[in-house]
Design an enzyme around this catalytic site. Structure first.
Site, PDB file in Angstrom:
ATOM      1  N   VAL A  92     -43.078  18.353  75.055  1.00 13.54           N
ATOM      2  CA  VAL A  92     -41.862  18.203  75.850  1.00 13.54           C
ATOM      3  C   VAL A  92     -42.059  18.776  77.255  1.00 13.54           C
ATOM      4  O   VAL A  92     -42.827  19.721  77.450  1.00 13.54           O
ATOM      5  CB  VAL A  92     -40.659  18.891  75.138  1.00 13.54           C
ATOM      6  CG1 VAL A  92     -40.812  20.406  75.101  1.00 13.54           C
ATOM      7  CG2 VAL A  92     -39.331  18.489  75.742  1.00 13.54           C
ATOM      8  N   CYS A  93     -41.366  18.155  78.214  1.00 14.90           N
ATOM      9  CA  CYS A  93     -41.258  18.691  79.575  1.00 14.90           C
ATOM     10  C   CYS A  93     -39.795  18.491  79.993  1.00 14.90           C
ATOM     11  O   CYS A  93     -38.923  18.454  79.133  1.00 14.90           O
ATOM     12  CB  CYS A  93     -42.250  18.014  80.528  1.00 14.90           C
ATOM     13  SG  CYS A  93     -41.943  16.262  80.822  1.00 14.90           S
ATOM     14  N   ARG A  94     -39.506  18.360  81.253  1.00 12.36           N
ATOM     15  CA  ARG A  94     -38.119  18.209  81.679  1.00 12.36           C
ATOM     16  C   ARG A  94     -37.558  16.820  81.354  1.00 12.36           C
ATOM     17  O   ARG A  94     -36.507  16.707  80.749  1.00 12.36           O
ATOM     18  CB  ARG A  94     -37.971  18.474  83.169  1.00 12.36           C
ATOM     19  CG  ARG A  94     -36.525  18.411  83.633  1.00 12.36           C
ATOM     20  CD  ARG A  94     -36.332  18.654  85.107  1.00 12.36           C
ATOM     21  NE  ARG A  94     -37.532  19.192  85.722  1.00 12.36           N
ATOM     22  CZ  ARG A  94     -37.604  19.620  86.957  1.00 12.36           C
ATOM     23  NH1 ARG A  94     -36.552  19.581  87.726  1.00 12.36           N
ATOM     24  NH2 ARG A  94     -38.727  20.069  87.463  1.00 12.36           N
TER      25      ARG A  94
END
Length: 109
Positions: free
Chosen positions: A60-62
């Site tokens: 996951v990232c933004r």
């Protein structure tokens, strides 16, 4: 140049006990993250591969761009990795639990 399909999953479908890798920067992590996630900023992933668990890894990232790059790399290395579509914004929108580093109300930065 061609793009290979990156395995993805929506945030609501990630198992509660999943191995999560958060590849955002420290300030993003501090603002709001999944408490059980492993935090390795994208620029450090290659050097820290030995820290990753062998199970399926949910990355996951933004919003999903950086994590998609990491998933592409991990899959090319023979790892079982999946991108969380929509990133932490989708995680938050799905009502999934989050924490902040200082105990304040978590948010996605």
């Amino acid at each position: 140049m061609f793009h290979t399909q990156v395995p993805t999953v929506d945030a609501a479908s990630v198992p509660a006990d999943a191995a999560l890798l958060d590849v955002r920067e420290q300030d993003e992590w501090d603002a709001g993250h999944v408490d059980s996630a492993l935090h390795i900023p994208i620029g450090e992933v290659v050097a820290r591969l030995d820290e990753l668990p062998d199970d399926r890894l949910f990355v996951v990232c933004r919003v999903g761009g950086r994590s998609a790059q990491v998933v592409q790399y991990l899959v090319a290395q023979g790892r079982d990795a999946v991108n969380i579509e929509g990133g932490m914004y989708a995680w938050e929108a799905a009502g999934r639990p989050m924490a902040s580093s200082d105990g304040s109300e978590p948010f996605v930065l």
